[in-house]
Design a protein around this motif. Structure first.
Motif, mmCIF file in Angstrom:
data_model
loop_
_atom_site.group_PDB
_atom_site.id
_atom_site.type_symbol
_atom_site.label_atom_id
_atom_site.label_comp_id
_atom_site.label_asym_id
_atom_site.label_seq_id
_atom_site.Cartn_x
_atom_site.Cartn_y
_atom_site.Cartn_z
ATOM 1 N N GLU A 33 0.817 -1.204 0.000
ATOM 2 C CA GLU A 33 0.000 0.000 0.000
ATOM 3 C C GLU A 33 0.858 1.265 0.000
ATOM 4 O O GLU A 33 0.448 2.296 -0.528
ATOM 5 C CB GLU A 33 -0.919 0.012 1.230
ATOM 6 N N CYS A 34 2.030 1.183 0.608
ATOM 7 C CA CYS A 34 2.882 2.371 0.799
ATOM 8 C C CYS A 34 4.310 2.030 0.372
ATOM 9 O O CYS A 34 5.173 1.754 1.229
ATOM 10 C CB CYS A 34 2.868 2.811 2.256
ATOM 11 N N PRO A 35 4.601 2.010 -0.919
ATOM 12 C CA PRO A 35 5.922 1.578 -1.410
ATOM 13 C C PRO A 35 7.084 2.401 -0.864
ATOM 14 O O PRO A 35 8.206 1.897 -0.785
ATOM 15 C CB PRO A 35 5.805 1.749 -2.931
ATOM 16 N N SER A 36 6.837 3.637 -0.458
ATOM 17 C CA SER A 36 7.927 4.467 0.056
ATOM 18 C C SER A 36 8.309 4.106 1.487
ATOM 19 O O SER A 36 9.321 4.575 1.999
ATOM 20 C CB SER A 36 7.529 5.947 0.013
ATOM 21 N N GLY A 37 7.511 3.276 2.139
ATOM 22 C CA GLY A 37 7.799 2.910 3.516
ATOM 23 C C GLY A 37 7.119 3.795 4.531
ATOM 24 O O GLY A 37 7.177 3.526 5.733
ATOM 25 N N VAL A 38 6.458 4.847 4.087
ATOM 26 C CA VAL A 38 5.692 5.722 4.974
ATOM 27 C C VAL A 38 4.381 6.088 4.274
ATOM 28 O O VAL A 38 4.274 6.015 3.050
ATOM 29 C CB VAL A 38 6.454 7.021 5.335
ATOM 30 N N VAL A 39 3.395 6.475 5.055
ATOM 31 C CA VAL A 39 2.113 6.903 4.484
ATOM 32 C C VAL A 39 1.775 8.279 5.042
ATOM 33 O O VAL A 39 1.865 8.500 6.250
ATOM 34 C CB VAL A 39 0.988 5.890 4.793
ATOM 35 N N ASN A 40 1.424 9.204 4.153
ATOM 36 C CA ASN A 40 1.023 10.526 4.623
ATOM 37 C C ASN A 40 -0.485 10.543 4.861
ATOM 38 O O ASN A 40 -1.194 9.573 4.574
ATOM 39 C CB ASN A 40 1.449 11.624 3.639
ATOM 40 N N GLU A 41 -0.983 11.660 5.370
ATOM 41 C CA GLU A 41 -2.388 11.717 5.761
ATOM 42 C C GLU A 41 -3.326 11.589 4.572
ATOM 43 O O GLU A 41 -4.359 10.917 4.653
ATOM 44 C CB GLU A 41 -2.680 13.015 6.519
ATOM 45 N N GLU A 42 -2.982 12.201 3.461
ATOM 46 C CA GLU A 42 -3.853 12.157 2.292
ATOM 47 C C GLU A 42 -4.019 10.730 1.780
ATOM 48 O O GLU A 42 -5.129 10.280 1.463
ATOM 49 C CB GLU A 42 -3.304 13.059 1.186
ATOM 50 N N THR A 43 -2.902 9.996 1.721
ATOM 51 C CA THR A 43 -2.963 8.600 1.283
ATOM 52 C C THR A 43 -3.747 7.763 2.281
ATOM 53 O O THR A 43 -4.545 6.899 1.903
ATOM 54 C CB THR A 43 -1.547 8.029 1.122
ATOM 55 N N PHE A 44 -3.525 8.015 3.554
ATOM 56 C CA PHE A 44 -4.245 7.303 4.616
ATOM 57 C C PHE A 44 -5.749 7.500 4.461
ATOM 58 O O PHE A 44 -6.537 6.547 4.539
ATOM 59 C CB PHE A 44 -3.774 7.818 5.970
ATOM 60 N N LYS A 45 -6.171 8.726 4.190
ATOM 61 C CA LYS A 45 -7.591 9.016 4.003
ATOM 62 C C LYS A 45 -8.154 8.284 2.787
ATOM 63 O O LYS A 45 -9.271 7.757 2.826
ATOM 64 C CB LYS A 45 -7.804 10.520 3.845
ATOM 65 N N GLN A 46 -7.367 8.243 1.714
ATOM 66 C CA GLN A 46 -7.832 7.579 0.492
ATOM 67 C C GLN A 46 -8.032 6.085 0.725
ATOM 68 O O GLN A 46 -9.021 5.493 0.278
ATOM 69 C CB GLN A 46 -6.829 7.820 -0.642
#
Length: 215
Positions: free
Chosen positions: A62-75
């Motif tokens: 879900e998060c290839p960069s290793g971190v998830v920001n708030e916008e992606t989390f909401k999506q």
């Protein structure tokens, strides 16, 4: 456990760890953020090394960069509540996961919270829930904070889920909670009051299960 947890676990079941790489330390070579070692995470959580490997694959998918920001989390979260607006609740939940207040959730943040919510003691789960409600992080829950959270949950579940709810239902819910929780009637609920009230009242515990189910 709901949305984010569900999608991560579902996707990891489709991609089992390769037996050609027995150590397979989280496949850290292609991500921007390198999580802590498995042994350290195993010591800090209630998950086994193999469980951490499986969870990480789902997280990385879900998060290839290793971190998830708030916008992606909401999506990600909104996909599981198509009949409502999950953005506000996802915002509060994101802040609860983002314990370092960095604006992003690392794998370590994710599994630490998941460990508490899935396998923590009752007290640990209630402490985590208290922190979710304590929006301004002042160590107390006031009526406004709890109303914001409860309203966000109703908005997320949507009118198709609760068609007969009145518009003042969140306020009534919070008023009932506060009457039982605010032991000294000072207008705020402390952590001790929150835990004691929840443990004493089966109705409150059942109500809190609603919130656990949407985490």
């Amino acid at each position: 456990m709901g949305a984010v947890v569900g999608t991560l676990i579902m996707q990891t079941k489709q991609r089992r760890p390769s037996r050609d790489r027995p150590d397979d330390d989280l496949e850290m070579t292609i991500v921007c953020h390198r999580p802590e070692g498995l042994d350290q995470l195993k010591a800090q959580t209630n998950f086994s090394k193999r469980e951490l490997q499986v969870l990480y694959r789902g997280f990385k998918n879900e998060c290839p960069s290793g971190v998830v920001n708030e916008e992606t989390f909401k999506q990600i979260y909104s996909q599981f509540f198509p009949h409502g607006d999950a953005s506000t609740y996802a915002h509060y939940l994101f802040n609860a996961f983002d314990t370092g207040h960095t604006g992003s959730i690392k794998f370590e943040d994710f599994v630490t919270a998941l460990s508490i919510l899935l396998r923590g003691s009752v007290t640990e789960k209630l402490q985590w829930t208290f922190n979710l409600y304590d929006i301004n992080r002042d160590g107390y829950i006031n009526k406004e904070e709890m109303t914001d959270i409860v309203r966000a949950i109703y908005d997320m579940m949507g009118k198709y889920t609760y068609p007969v709810l009145k518009t003042d239902a969140p306020k009534q819910h919070v008023d009932a909670f506060f009457q039982k929780m605010d032991k000294n009637r000072d207008g705020v609920v402390t952590l001790d009051e929150f835990i004691l009230s929840c443990q004493e009242d089966e109705n409150i515990m059942r109500s809190l299960q609603l919130f656990e189910n949407v985490i």
